[in-house]
Write a protein that holds these residues in place. Sequence first.
Motif, PDB file in Angstrom:
ATOM      1  N   ALA A 167      27.771  -9.881 -38.698  1.00  0.00           N
ATOM      2  CA  ALA A 167      28.488  -8.815 -37.987  1.00  0.00           C
ATOM      3  C   ALA A 167      28.797  -9.222 -36.550  1.00  0.00           C
ATOM      4  N   ILE A 168      27.821  -9.828 -35.878  1.00  0.00           N
ATOM      5  CA  ILE A 168      28.039 -10.290 -34.506  1.00  0.00           C
ATOM      6  C   ILE A 168      29.094 -11.385 -34.483  1.00  0.00           C
ATOM      7  N   LEU A 169      29.046 -12.271 -35.467  1.00  0.00           N
ATOM      8  CA  LEU A 169      30.019 -13.352 -35.530  1.00  0.00           C
ATOM      9  C   LEU A 169      31.434 -12.817 -35.671  1.00  0.00           C
ATOM     10  N   GLY A 170      31.619 -11.825 -36.542  1.00  0.00           N
ATOM     11  CA  GLY A 170      32.942 -11.246 -36.720  1.00  0.00           C
ATOM     12  C   GLY A 170      33.377 -10.378 -35.548  1.00  0.00           C
ATOM     13  N   PHE A 171      32.423  -9.749 -34.887  1.00  0.00           N
ATOM     14  CA  PHE A 171      32.740  -8.851 -33.773  1.00  0.00           C
ATOM     15  C   PHE A 171      33.344  -9.604 -32.599  1.00  0.00           C
ATOM     16  N   TYR A 172      32.853 -10.827 -32.361  1.00  0.00           N
ATOM     17  CA  TYR A 172      33.311 -11.607 -31.211  1.00  0.00           C
ATOM     18  C   TYR A 172      34.237 -12.759 -31.613  1.00  0.00           C
ATOM     19  N   SER A 173      34.765 -12.735 -32.830  1.00  0.00           N
ATOM     20  CA  SER A 173      35.631 -13.824 -33.288  1.00  0.00           C
ATOM     21  C   SER A 173      37.033 -13.681 -32.713  1.00  0.00           C
ATOM     22  N   ALA A 174      37.892 -14.644 -33.065  1.00  0.00           N
ATOM     23  CA  ALA A 174      39.255 -14.650 -32.531  1.00  0.00           C
ATOM     24  C   ALA A 174      40.050 -13.434 -32.980  1.00  0.00           C
ATOM     25  N   ASP A 175      39.767 -12.920 -34.169  1.00  0.00           N
ATOM     26  CA  ASP A 175      40.444 -11.709 -34.652  1.00  0.00           C
ATOM     27  C   ASP A 175      39.467 -10.542 -34.767  1.00  0.00           C
ATOM     28  N   GLY A 176      38.437 -10.555 -33.920  1.00  0.00           N
ATOM     29  CA  GLY A 176      37.413  -9.529 -33.976  1.00  0.00           C
ATOM     30  C   GLY A 176      37.793  -8.259 -33.247  1.00  0.00           C
ATOM     31  N   PHE A 177      36.851  -7.347 -33.195  1.00  0.00           N
ATOM     32  CA  PHE A 177      37.094  -6.013 -32.644  1.00  0.00           C
ATOM     33  C   PHE A 177      37.457  -6.061 -31.162  1.00  0.00           C
ATOM     34  N   LEU A 178      36.683  -6.800 -30.383  1.00  0.00           N
ATOM     35  CA  LEU A 178      36.912  -6.803 -28.937  1.00  0.00           C
ATOM     36  C   LEU A 178      38.260  -7.415 -28.578  1.00  0.00           C
ATOM     37  N   ARG A 179      38.629  -8.512 -29.208  1.00  0.00           N
ATOM     38  CA  ARG A 179      39.929  -9.111 -28.920  1.00  0.00           C
ATOM     39  C   ARG A 179      41.073  -8.213 -29.396  1.00  0.00           C
ATOM     40  N   SER A 180      40.840  -7.491 -30.500  1.00  0.00           N
ATOM     41  CA  SER A 180      41.880  -6.576 -30.989  1.00  0.00           C
ATOM     42  C   SER A 180      42.094  -5.423 -30.016  1.00  0.00           C
ATOM     43  N   ILE A 181      40.994  -4.891 -29.488  1.00  0.00           N
ATOM     44  CA  ILE A 181      41.124  -3.809 -28.511  1.00  0.00           C
ATOM     45  C   ILE A 181      41.770  -4.317 -27.226  1.00  0.00           C
TER      46      ILE A 181
END
Length: 335
Positions: A167-181
């Motif tokens: 989950a942490i890996l996907g959250f901070y990935s290139a297409d993750g939540f933070l970059r999307s926001i």
Amino acid sequence: MTTGIRMGSGAPARPAPAGEASPAPASPSSAPARRVGRAGQARGLVMALPPILLIALFIGVPIVLAFGFSLGFTGGLNHTIALIGQNVHEAAGLPTLGAYGDMFTDRRFLGDLVVTVVVTLVSTAVVVLLAVGIGLYLKFAGGVLAKVLSALAVVPLFIPVVIASWAILGFYSADGFLRSIAAQFGADFPVWSFTMVTVIIGSVWTSLPFATLLVTSGLQAVPQAMIDAARDAGASFARVVASVVIPMAGVPIVIATTFTAIGILGSFTVPYFTGPNSPNMLGVDMSNYFSAFNQPQQAIVMAFVVFAIASGIAAVYVWANFRSAKENMGKQAVR
């Protein structure tokens, strides 16, 4: 006319001199009591032997064999792994430090050692600061918000580490939540997946619940009367926390710190899933050297390096327990 009272043996009994107490007769039940005590001790030893033997057989013996193998003793039970492994240093009668020399001249190992120590220090500091902050807020503020905050801090305890890592890996990935926001506002949030930043975040996530429980309980045990007395003397909130609360809860905080540091130091799952290939923590390096590189002797050297660092941290834990026991003895003596 005789004044002495004759005993069954016919000898007169001599009265004790004035001012001297008569010797107390030996209790006929003392010998059986001692025998019962020895029997109880023997029974307790027999009951404690199975777990002791189990630990000695499955933990103690492998540790001794591994340490001998790291020093070049490749005979006996180490013979098979010495035949299979590569770059194995063999002792010619005397122990050899060849494997240790290999690792401490290897730039990759030295870099990973530095990374492991830095990640451990940073993650432990963040965990302890968060745990102390939550505990202080719960101690002084109370209320629903404080309880919700302390409950949220314990949530990671019920989430498996593997799931949390992904989950942490996907959250901070290139297409993750933070970059999307951030993209919605035209910002470019950095990619933290497969970096040591994610390893630190994951280490904090997995270590925070236990530290919060331990630190919070220690802060709650500080007597409110001591806090009120400090306030009556004119101490500010910061002074009360620094001079009263933290010192009185120092032992639980130290114990939480040592447990957190040892857990992060030897972690494998979080750095394996979220960290880069190089540099990485020694827990992942040990696995790579043992399985991928087929160098078990070098992997064991890493394990003993981690063990040496953990032993230094554990010494602080032993000191904290000794101090806590000494304080409890002092309180009982006062009572």
